[in-house]
Design an enzyme around this catalytic site. Sequence first.
Site, short mmCIF file in Angstrom:
data_model
loop_
_atom_site.label_atom_id
_atom_site.label_comp_id
_atom_site.label_asym_id
_atom_site.label_seq_id
_atom_site.Cartn_x
_atom_site.Cartn_y
_atom_site.Cartn_z
N LYS A 181 35.18 61.07 41.82
CA LYS A 181 36.34 60.44 42.46
C LYS A 181 37.11 59.56 41.47
CE LYS A 181 37.23 56.29 44.96
NZ LYS A 181 37.08 55.31 43.89
N ASN A 182 36.40 58.97 40.51
CA ASN A 182 37.10 58.07 39.58
C ASN A 182 37.63 58.79 38.35
OD1 ASN A 182 36.80 56.08 41.42
ND2 ASN A 182 35.18 54.98 40.34
N ARG A 238 44.41 52.65 44.67
CA ARG A 238 44.79 51.99 43.41
C ARG A 238 45.50 52.96 42.46
NH1 ARG A 238 44.35 46.86 43.28
NH2 ARG A 238 43.91 46.86 41.05
N CYS A 260 39.71 49.27 47.57
CA CYS A 260 38.66 48.50 48.23
C CYS A 260 38.88 47.01 48.04
CB CYS A 260 37.30 48.91 47.67
SG CYS A 260 36.86 50.56 48.18
N ASP A 274 29.46 50.04 40.97
CA ASP A 274 29.42 50.88 42.19
C ASP A 274 28.00 51.33 42.55
OD1 ASP A 274 32.50 51.67 42.80
OD2 ASP A 274 32.14 51.32 40.69
N VAL A 294 31.20 42.22 37.57
CA VAL A 294 32.46 42.97 37.41
C VAL A 294 33.49 42.53 38.46
CG1 VAL A 294 33.53 45.25 37.32
CG2 VAL A 294 31.22 44.91 36.39
C1 EPZ Z 1 37.71 51.34 38.75
O1 EPZ Z 1 38.50 50.32 39.38
C2 EPZ Z 1 37.10 52.13 39.89
N1 EPZ Z 1 38.16 52.66 40.71
C3 EPZ Z 1 36.15 51.27 40.71
O2 EPZ Z 1 35.54 52.07 41.70
C4 EPZ Z 1 35.07 50.70 39.78
O3 EPZ Z 1 34.26 49.83 40.52
C5 EPZ Z 1 35.74 49.95 38.62
O4 EPZ Z 1 36.67 50.82 37.94
C6 EPZ Z 1 34.72 49.44 37.61
O5 EPZ Z 1 34.00 50.51 37.06
C7 EPZ Z 1 38.80 53.76 40.33
O6 EPZ Z 1 38.51 54.35 39.30
C8 EPZ Z 1 39.85 54.27 41.24
P1 EPZ Z 1 38.74 47.55 36.62
P2 EPZ Z 1 39.55 49.52 38.51
O7 EPZ Z 1 40.17 47.49 36.23
O8 EPZ Z 1 40.04 50.35 37.42
C9 EPZ Z 1 39.72 42.85 36.60
C10 EPZ Z 1 35.01 52.76 43.85
O9 EPZ Z 1 34.57 52.37 44.93
N2 EPZ Z 1 41.14 43.21 36.31
O10 EPZ Z 1 37.76 48.04 35.61
O11 EPZ Z 1 40.53 48.93 39.48
C11 EPZ Z 1 39.34 43.25 38.04
O12 EPZ Z 1 39.79 42.33 38.98
C12 EPZ Z 1 35.90 51.86 43.05
O13 EPZ Z 1 34.81 53.89 43.40
C13 EPZ Z 1 42.06 42.19 36.10
O14 EPZ Z 1 41.73 41.00 36.14
O15 EPZ Z 1 38.59 48.37 37.96
C14 EPZ Z 1 37.84 43.37 37.93
O16 EPZ Z 1 37.26 42.09 38.06
C15 EPZ Z 1 35.81 50.43 43.53
N3 EPZ Z 1 43.36 42.54 35.84
C16 EPZ Z 1 37.62 43.86 36.49
O17 EPZ Z 1 38.85 43.60 35.79
C17 EPZ Z 1 43.77 43.85 35.78
O18 EPZ Z 1 44.97 44.11 35.54
C18 EPZ Z 1 37.31 45.35 36.38
O19 EPZ Z 1 38.30 46.10 37.09
C19 EPZ Z 1 42.81 44.87 35.97
C20 EPZ Z 1 41.49 44.52 36.24
#
Ligand code: EPZ
Length: 450
Positions: free
Chosen positions: A28-29, A102, A126, A320, A342
Site C-alpha cells: 500500500k505504501n 495523504r 490516519c 506500522d 515516529v
Molecule cells: C508514510 O507516511 C506511510 N504512509 C505511513 O503509513 C508510515 O507510518 C510512515 O510513512 C512512516 O514509515 C504512506 O506511505 C502513505 P513520514 P508519511 O513523512 O510519509 C513528520 C499506514 O498506515 N513530518 O515519514 O506521511 C511526521 O509528522 C501509514 O500505512 C513532518 O514533521 O510519514 C512524522 O512524525 C500511516 N513534516 C514523521 O515526520 C513533514 O512535512 C514521519 O512521517 C513530513 C513529516
Amino acid sequence: MDPSTASDVLTVNGGAALSGEVRVRGAKNLVPKAMVAALLGHGTSVLHNVPDISDVRIVTGLLEAHGVSVTRGDSTDTLIMDPASVERASDAAVEAHAGTSRIPVLFCGPLLHRLGRAFIPDLGGCKIGDRPIDFHLDALRAFGAVVEKRPEGLLILAPERLRGTHIRLPYPSVGATEQVLLTAVLAEGVTELSNAATEPEIVDLIAVLQKMGAIVSVHNDRVIRIIGVDRLGGFTHRALPDRLETASWACAALATAGDIRVVGARQGDMMTFLNVFRRIGGDFEVDDNPGDPSIRFWHSGGPTHALALETDVHPGLQTDWQQPLVVALTQAQGLSIVHETVYEQRLGFTEALNRMGAQIQLYRECLGGSACRFGQRNFQHSAVISGPTKLHGAELTIPDLRAGFSYLIAALAAQGTSTVHGISLIHRGYEDFEGKLSALGADVELGAAR
Ligand code: EPZ
C-alpha cells in the site's frame, strides 16, 4: 462512509485460532506512489501486483481527473496507465478527494513538470499525530516552486522549469523523500537529498523511476543523489509485497495461537520484524520459491515473552508494526515497553485494548532506548504492557488503519463478541480482509449482531 452503516460494522466472535493461508499483494505504501510516477512519463506504464484497496481507487480517480487513462490488464491485479493526454483537472474534481488520503500531495512535482501548476486538496490519512507537510513545501520551494495556501487547498506554481537543489530533511520523512524524488528526476541539474528515508518502498519507487529513465543513486549516510533528465518514459514493474500487512497477519497468528502462511511475503524487507517476532516467542519459516514466495507464522506453543521495543525509521522497527505487536504483547509473560518515536500520538488506540481487559499504561517520558523528538513535548508516546491478560469482547471504533486491524486481532484473540465500527478505514490498506479472515476460520460477520 458513515460509521454507523451496517456495511461499516464487523461482528467478531473471538476465541478461534486462525489457521490457513492468505495472500498479500503489492505494498500500500508503494503502489499509489508508483501510480503517481506514471504521470511523469511520456509512455504507458504497467504496474503488476496491485491490491484492491481504497487508496488505489483514490489515486486512480485523481489520475483520471488529470486526463490519465487507467485501465485494468488481463490480470485484475495489473494497472495500465497512459498519460498521453494529461490536462489540468477542474478544482472541483480535485476537491472531491479532500480528506481521503495523504497521497495527493505527491502529485505536486509531476504536475508542476507537466502543467506548471498543481492544486492539492486538504489532505486526509490516519490521525496518528499532527502530520504536517512543511518538509514537502520547503522542498518544493527549494526547487523554485511558489506555494500559495488557499482555504480549499494548496495552489503550487512553477513559473519556470524546476531546478535541482540541495535539501536536508529535518527528519528522514518517507513522504518528503518521495516528494523530492518525484520532483528531482525531471528538474534541471543535480539534486542532493540528505537525511533521506530509505524504507524498502522508497527503494522500490527508485527502481520504478530508474526504469522510466531517471538517474538516482542512494549513498551511505542517508544521501540520495538525482541527476535530472529531460524526458522520462513509461515503466513495467511488479510492486514489492506489503511487509506491513504481512506483519499484521503474523501478529494475528501469534495472538490467537494460530498458524498462518502469508503467500507473496518476502523475508528481506522484514528482518527487523522477524527478529522481534522470534524473540516474543513466535516461529516462522521462509519459503523462497521465486514464483510465489511465502512466510509461515505460528505460535511456538510455549509462553510468549515480554520485550522492550522502539519504533524507528528503516532499518529500525517500522512504526506500522507497532500496533499489531502491542496486541500480541498483551498475551506475553511480564512487562513489555514500547517507545514510539515516529508519530507522537500512535498509542491512543491502547485505551480500547484496556477496555477489553489489557493492562497498558501510557507515559510521556521516552521509556527504554534513546531519547526522541517527543520526550520534551508532553506526548504520551511510551507504553508499558503487563501480560498476559485475558481479553474479552467490546464495542470498538476504529481510529486509524493499523490500529483498526489491530482491534480485529484483539477481538479475535478475545473471549466473546466484539462489535467493530468504522471498518471502511481498514479497506484503505487491507485487500478483502473480511474474506481472508473467514478463510482462516475467524467467526466474523458484516453488520452488528442481532
Ligand atoms: C508514510 O507516511 C506511510 N504512509 C505511513 O503509513 C508510515 O507510518 C510512515 O510513512 C512512516 O514509515 C504512506 O506511505 C502513505 P513520514 P508519511 O513523512 O510519509 C513528520 C499506514 O498506515 N513530518 O515519514 O506521511 C511526521 O509528522 C501509514 O500505512 C513532518 O514533521 O510519514 C512524522 O512524525 C500511516 N513534516 C514523521 O515526520 C513533514 O512535512 C514521519 O512521517 C513530513 C513529516
